[in-house]
Design an enzyme around this catalytic site. Structure first.
Site, PDB file in Angstrom:
ATOM      1  N   GLY A 141       0.777  -1.241   0.000  1.00 25.56           N
ATOM      2  CA  GLY A 141       0.000   0.000   0.000  1.00 25.56           C
ATOM      3  C   GLY A 141       0.802   1.280   0.000  1.00 25.56           C
ATOM      4  CB  SER A 191       1.457   5.833   1.156  1.00 25.13           C
ATOM      5  OG  SER A 191       1.268   5.992  -0.233  1.00 25.13           O
ATOM      6  CB  ILE A 192      -1.599   5.703   5.893  1.00 21.25           C
ATOM      7  CG1 ILE A 192      -2.473   6.954   5.721  1.00 21.25           C
ATOM      8  CG2 ILE A 192      -1.612   5.241   7.342  1.00 21.25           C
ATOM      9  CD1 ILE A 192      -3.964   6.729   5.999  1.00 21.25           C
ATOM     10  CG  ASP A 206      -3.129  -5.657  -9.814  1.00 25.17           C
ATOM     11  OD1 ASP A 206      -4.038  -5.778  -8.965  1.00 25.17           O
ATOM     12  OD2 ASP A 206      -3.314  -5.194 -10.950  1.00 25.17           O
ATOM     13  CB  VAL A 207      -4.500  -7.189  -4.191  1.00 22.82           C
ATOM     14  CG1 VAL A 207      -3.314  -6.852  -3.300  1.00 22.82           C
ATOM     15  CG2 VAL A 207      -5.417  -5.986  -4.382  1.00 22.82           C
ATOM     16  CE1 TYR A 251     -13.725   5.828   2.113  1.00 28.51           C
ATOM     17  CE2 TYR A 251     -15.013   4.388   3.523  1.00 28.51           C
ATOM     18  CZ  TYR A 251     -13.815   4.744   2.950  1.00 28.51           C
ATOM     19  OH  TYR A 251     -12.683   3.992   3.213  1.00 28.51           O
ATOM     20  CE  LYS A 255     -10.948   1.319   3.907  1.00 31.11           C
ATOM     21  NZ  LYS A 255      -9.600   0.707   3.727  1.00 31.11           N
ATOM     22  NE  ARG A 287      -5.633  18.848   2.296  1.00 28.63           N
ATOM     23  CZ  ARG A 287      -6.799  18.952   1.655  1.00 28.63           C
ATOM     24  NH1 ARG A 287      -7.081  18.139   0.668  1.00 28.63           N
ATOM     25  NH2 ARG A 287      -7.683  19.880   1.988  1.00 28.63           N
ATOM     26  CB  THR A 288      -3.095   9.845   1.253  1.00 26.92           C
ATOM     27  OG1 THR A 288      -4.429   9.352   1.079  1.00 26.92           O
ATOM     28  CG2 THR A 288      -2.729   9.804   2.730  1.00 26.92           C
ATOM     29  CB  SER A 295      -6.546   7.038  -1.049  1.00 27.78           C
ATOM     30  OG  SER A 295      -6.003   5.936  -1.707  1.00 27.78           O
TER      31      SER A 295
HETATM   32  P1  NAD Z   1      -2.636   5.709  -0.835  1.00 31.57           P
HETATM   33  O1  NAD Z   1      -3.273   6.041  -2.138  1.00 31.57           O
HETATM   34  O2  NAD Z   1      -1.278   6.189  -0.585  1.00 31.57           O
HETATM   35  O3  NAD Z   1      -2.683   4.125  -0.579  1.00 31.57           O
HETATM   36  C1  NAD Z   1      -3.586   3.243  -1.232  1.00 31.57           C
HETATM   37  C2  NAD Z   1      -2.752   2.128  -1.785  1.00 31.57           C
HETATM   38  O4  NAD Z   1      -3.565   1.110  -2.385  1.00 31.57           O
HETATM   39  C3  NAD Z   1      -1.779   2.614  -2.874  1.00 31.57           C
HETATM   40  O5  NAD Z   1      -0.452   2.316  -2.526  1.00 31.57           O
HETATM   41  C4  NAD Z   1      -2.192   1.833  -4.101  1.00 31.57           C
HETATM   42  O6  NAD Z   1      -1.094   1.496  -4.933  1.00 31.57           O
HETATM   43  C5  NAD Z   1      -2.794   0.593  -3.449  1.00 31.57           C
HETATM   44  N1  NAD Z   1      -3.619  -0.177  -4.384  1.00 31.57           N
HETATM   45  C6  NAD Z   1      -4.731   0.225  -5.055  1.00 31.57           C
HETATM   46  N2  NAD Z   1      -5.142  -0.753  -5.893  1.00 31.57           N
HETATM   47  C7  NAD Z   1      -4.286  -1.798  -5.736  1.00 31.57           C
HETATM   48  C8  NAD Z   1      -4.174  -3.091  -6.320  1.00 31.57           C
HETATM   49  N3  NAD Z   1      -5.047  -3.523  -7.260  1.00 31.57           N
HETATM   50  N4  NAD Z   1      -3.163  -3.900  -5.914  1.00 31.57           N
HETATM   51  C9  NAD Z   1      -2.276  -3.490  -4.968  1.00 31.57           C
HETATM   52  N5  NAD Z   1      -2.315  -2.276  -4.376  1.00 31.57           N
HETATM   53  C10 NAD Z   1      -3.320  -1.448  -4.773  1.00 31.57           C
HETATM   54  O7  NAD Z   1      -3.667   6.288   0.267  1.00 31.57           O
HETATM   55  P2  NAD Z   1      -3.773   6.061   1.836  1.00 31.57           P
HETATM   56  O8  NAD Z   1      -4.695   7.113   2.292  1.00 31.57           O
HETATM   57  O9  NAD Z   1      -2.436   5.927   2.428  1.00 31.57           O
HETATM   58  O10 NAD Z   1      -4.557   4.675   1.924  1.00 31.57           O
HETATM   59  C11 NAD Z   1      -4.053   3.531   2.604  1.00 31.57           C
HETATM   60  C12 NAD Z   1      -5.167   2.856   3.358  1.00 31.57           C
HETATM   61  O11 NAD Z   1      -5.613   3.708   4.403  1.00 31.57           O
HETATM   62  C13 NAD Z   1      -6.400   2.517   2.542  1.00 31.57           C
HETATM   63  O12 NAD Z   1      -6.912   1.266   2.937  1.00 31.57           O
HETATM   64  C14 NAD Z   1      -7.364   3.620   2.935  1.00 31.57           C
HETATM   65  O13 NAD Z   1      -8.704   3.188   2.779  1.00 31.57           O
HETATM   66  C15 NAD Z   1      -7.007   3.778   4.379  1.00 31.57           C
HETATM   67  N6  NAD Z   1      -7.448   5.009   5.014  1.00 31.57           N
HETATM   68  C16 NAD Z   1      -7.154   6.228   4.486  1.00 31.57           C
HETATM   69  C17 NAD Z   1      -7.582   7.384   5.109  1.00 31.57           C
HETATM   70  C18 NAD Z   1      -7.298   8.747   4.523  1.00 31.57           C
HETATM   71  O14 NAD Z   1      -7.988   9.699   4.891  1.00 31.57           O
HETATM   72  N7  NAD Z   1      -6.301   8.907   3.678  1.00 31.57           N
HETATM   73  C19 NAD Z   1      -8.310   7.304   6.301  1.00 31.57           C
HETATM   74  C20 NAD Z   1      -8.586   6.043   6.847  1.00 31.57           C
HETATM   75  C21 NAD Z   1      -8.148   4.904   6.196  1.00 31.57           C
HETATM   76  C1  IMJ Z   2     -12.792   8.705  -0.106  1.00 32.95           C
HETATM   77  C2  IMJ Z   2     -13.951   8.926  -0.831  1.00 32.95           C
HETATM   78  C3  IMJ Z   2     -14.998   9.714  -0.341  1.00 32.95           C
HETATM   79  C4  IMJ Z   2     -14.890  10.279   0.914  1.00 32.95           C
HETATM   80  C5  IMJ Z   2     -13.723  10.079   1.637  1.00 32.95           C
HETATM   81  C6  IMJ Z   2     -12.669   9.280   1.137  1.00 32.95           C
HETATM   82  N1  IMJ Z   2     -13.335  10.507   2.884  1.00 32.95           N
HETATM   83  C7  IMJ Z   2     -12.103  10.013   3.187  1.00 32.95           C
HETATM   84  C8  IMJ Z   2     -11.637   9.259   2.111  1.00 32.95           C
HETATM   85  C9  IMJ Z   2     -14.152  11.374   3.737  1.00 32.95           C
HETATM   86  C10 IMJ Z   2     -11.379  10.259   4.458  1.00 32.95           C
HETATM   87  C11 IMJ Z   2     -10.298   8.547   2.020  1.00 32.95           C
HETATM   88  N2  IMJ Z   2     -10.434   7.108   2.419  1.00 32.95           N
HETATM   89  C12 IMJ Z   2     -10.733   6.845   3.839  1.00 32.95           C
HETATM   90  C13 IMJ Z   2     -10.323   6.044   1.543  1.00 32.95           C
HETATM   91  O1  IMJ Z   2     -10.444   4.902   1.971  1.00 32.95           O
HETATM   92  C14 IMJ Z   2     -10.118   6.267   0.102  1.00 32.95           C
HETATM   93  C15 IMJ Z   2     -10.259   5.268  -0.785  1.00 32.95           C
HETATM   94  C16 IMJ Z   2     -10.233   5.462  -2.212  1.00 32.95           C
HETATM   95  C17 IMJ Z   2      -9.960   6.690  -2.818  1.00 32.95           C
HETATM   96  C18 IMJ Z   2      -9.973   6.792  -4.217  1.00 32.95           C
HETATM   97  C19 IMJ Z   2      -9.762   8.094  -4.928  1.00 32.95           C
HETATM   98  C20 IMJ Z   2      -9.301   7.906  -6.342  1.00 32.95           C
HETATM   99  C21 IMJ Z   2      -9.907   6.723  -7.054  1.00 32.95           C
HETATM  100  N3  IMJ Z   2     -10.278   5.665  -6.333  1.00 32.95           N
HETATM  101  C22 IMJ Z   2     -10.240   5.613  -4.958  1.00 32.95           C
HETATM  102  N4  IMJ Z   2     -10.499   4.438  -4.345  1.00 32.95           N
HETATM  103  C23 IMJ Z   2     -10.491   4.363  -3.004  1.00 32.95           C
HETATM  104  O2  IMJ Z   2      -9.989   6.737  -8.285  1.00 32.95           O
END
Ligand code: NAD
Ligand code: IMJ
Length: 257
Positions: A14, A20-21, A65-66, A157, A164, A194-195, A197
């Site tokens: 990830g 990235s987190i 790639d998962v 979301y 989730k 802010r990432t 995603s």
């Molecule tokens: P990120 O975009 O940096 O990480 C998401 C990762 O998923 C990326 O590294 C991407 O390459 C990977 N990914 C997507 N499709 C894939 C596939 N087919 N095979 C393998 N890897 C794949 O963003 P992030 O915010 O660091 O997200 C990491 C995790 O944290 C996610 O599960 C996200 O839901 C969760 N999360 C994010 C937030 C937020 O606000 N950013 C809050 C809570 C939880």
């Molecule tokens: C994502 C979408 C809508 C609302 C959201 C988020 N909020 C937060 C997120 C309020 C915090 C980020 N989050 C927790 C995620 O799990 C994001 C997952 C994600 C984000 C994208 C954006 C770009 C894309 N596909 C994605 N798939 C998963 O094309």
């Protein structure tokens, strides 16, 4: 603290970039002495992930790639060859099609629903199954990343919230399966960060502002704070915990209004 994870080996799924987190988690783990392997999801991300991995001496970098079972097989074949054993796995993978993350949830397509669940929920189970032989007899720990949209409605979301919920339920069933083998599985439910995603998510700034003014700690969280909780869950300090969802959200989840 320095040697909490000495002689332990972990694989991190990830990391896309330095925001990235999963990268913040990796830095916490590495600082405590864990040797790490990183996977990257496609050639487009390879150089960035390799550059980050090179900051942590002795780490490996593998494609994964998962949605491709062969690609998941290959990761664990390579880890078996390189290391032979594994103590920790971080699952920080999520994806849904952008069109599914806006508008009415009831418009979610069959394919969009399936893809979000395959990448964001099923992959935890698919990767765990492959990691198990390497963790056998080693007090392993598995951690995944979730969001409060699994249990409360967060506008836009949508299908990710359903995925989730499946992810968190998977954590409980995996904990039950793995417990007798001495392996633990937990989730961290993180507040918004802010990432990549979070980029382009409608209303994200307003959500950050709302958390800053309404959470018990009256602020947002950092990826480093998630990283340190990940370190705790990877370490022996959390040896009595499995099947749990830990909130790193400045306390926001306790609020009723
Ligand atoms: P990120 O975009 O940096 O990480 C998401 C990762 O998923 C990326 O590294 C991407 O390459 C990977 N990914 C997507 N499709 C894939 C596939 N087919 N095979 C393998 N890897 C794949 O963003 P992030 O915010 O660091 O997200 C990491 C995790 O944290 C996610 O599960 C996200 O839901 C969760 N999360 C994010 C937030 C937020 O606000 N950013 C809050 C809570 C939880
Ligand atoms: C994502 C979408 C809508 C609302 C959201 C988020 N909020 C937060 C997120 C309020 C915090 C980020 N989050 C927790 C995620 O799990 C994001 C997952 C994600 C984000 C994208 C954006 C770009 C894309 N596909 C994605 N798939 C998963 O094309």
């Amino acid at each position: 603290m320095q040697h909490l994870l000495q002689d332990k080996k972990g694989v991190v799924f990830g990391v896309a970039n330095k925001r990235s987190i999963a990268w913040a988690c990796a830095q916490s783990l590495a600082r405590a002495g864990m040797q790490l392997a990183f996977t990257y999801a496609g050639e487009r991300l390879e150089k960035g992930v390799r550059d980050l991995a090179s900051e942590l001496p002795g780490s490996l970098c593998l494609p994964c790639d998962v949605t491709q079972p062969d690609s998941m097989d290959k990761v664990f074949e390579d880890l078996k060859y390189e290391w032979g054993t594994l103590d920790f796995m971080l699952h920080g993978v999520a994806f849904a099609k952008r069109e599914e993350l806006q508008g009415d949830f009831f418009n979610t397509s069959r394919e969009g629903y399936a893809l979000a669940h395959e990448v964001s929920a099923y992959s935890l189970t698919a990767l765990t199954r492959r990691a198990l032989p390497l963790m056998e007899g080693r007090a392993g720990s598995i951690v995944t990343l979730s969001y409060i949209g699994s249990e409360r409605v967060v506008p836009n979301y949508n299908v990710m919230g359903i995925a989730k919920a499946a992810l968190e339920a998977s954590v409980r069933y995996l904990a039950h399966d793995l417990g007798p083998r001495g392996i633990r599985c937990n989730a961290i439910s993180a507040g918004p960060i802010r990432t990549l995603s979070a980029s382009g998510v409608q209303g994200f700034t307003e959500i950050l502002d709302h958390i800053a003014s309404h959470s018990p700690l009256r602020r947002n969280i950092t990826a480093e704070e998630v990283g340190d909780t990940c370190l705790f869950l990877a370490s022996d300090l959390s040896r009595g915990m499995t099947g749990s969802v830990l909130y790193v959200d400045a306390g926001y989840h306790v609020m009723g209004v």
